[in-house]
Design an enzyme around this catalytic site. Structure first.
Site, mmCIF file in Angstrom:
data_model
loop_
_atom_site.group_PDB
_atom_site.id
_atom_site.type_symbol
_atom_site.label_atom_id
_atom_site.label_comp_id
_atom_site.label_asym_id
_atom_site.label_seq_id
_atom_site.Cartn_x
_atom_site.Cartn_y
_atom_site.Cartn_z
ATOM 1 N N HIS A 88 18.536 -12.816 -7.709
ATOM 2 C CA HIS A 88 19.428 -12.617 -6.459
ATOM 3 C C HIS A 88 18.644 -13.332 -5.422
ATOM 4 O O HIS A 88 17.615 -13.926 -5.732
ATOM 5 C CB HIS A 88 19.529 -11.433 -6.160
ATOM 6 C CG HIS A 88 18.158 -10.414 -5.752
ATOM 7 N ND1 HIS A 88 17.599 -9.753 -6.756
ATOM 8 C CD2 HIS A 88 17.327 -10.499 -4.867
ATOM 9 C CE1 HIS A 88 16.699 -9.176 -6.355
ATOM 10 N NE2 HIS A 88 16.435 -9.708 -5.139
ATOM 11 N N ALA A 89 19.232 -13.682 -4.256
ATOM 12 C CA ALA A 89 18.495 -14.128 -2.947
ATOM 13 C C ALA A 89 18.787 -13.156 -1.820
ATOM 14 O O ALA A 89 19.572 -12.200 -2.096
ATOM 15 C CB ALA A 89 19.344 -15.615 -2.590
#
Length: 146
Positions: free
Chosen positions: A62-63
């Site tokens: 994820h970011a």
């Protein structure tokens, strides 16, 4: 540093990632490293750690929109796969407990290749907020390239 606005989220790159060497106090009885105010460029609002991760598993994927993270390998080693949505990305191996990795918002990250007994300490600038996560890589690339 605090948060980051949507414009900066789109423009952060792998150039914004930093390995930070922590102070190391050597002693015959064992070494000691310290993280104090000013060691990393954000206030710590959450601390957690990863452990007992199988060697064939990965974490992350994820970011973040606002969150800054500082990863420290307290024990063992692991790889951090980083992508900014623009190029090929890069892999950084963390294996020294006196060196940590600063990850800024707008960078996709995956943690892989955990050695037996490894422990990853994570210092975060924000409390957990599901709205801060970008968990779909196609959406992440779309945001970065818009």
């Amino acid at each position: 540093m605090g948060g980051i606005d949507q414009h900066n989220l789109k423009t952060t790159t792998l150039e914004d990632i930093n390995l930070i060497e922590l102070p190391k106090i050597q002693d015959p009885r064992g070494n000691l490293s310290v993280i104090e105010n000013g060691t990393i460029p954000f206030s710590i609002n959450r601390v957690y750690y990863l452990y007992d991760v199988p060697s064939d598993a990965y974490r992350g994927g994820h970011a973040h929109k606002k969150l800054f993270q500082f990863l420290v390998p307290l024990s063992g080693s692991f790889d951090v796969v980083l992508k900014d949505g623009f190029g090929q990305g890069k892999i950084i191996t963390l294996n020294k407990p006196n060196k940590g990795l600063l990850i800024v918002p707008g960078i996709w990250r995956e943690l892989t290749n955990f050695s037996s007994g490894s422990v990853c300490l994570v210092l975060a600038s924000e409390m957990f907020d599901e709205e801060d996560y970008i968990r779909d890589f196609a959406k992440f690339k779309s945001i970065k390239n818009s």
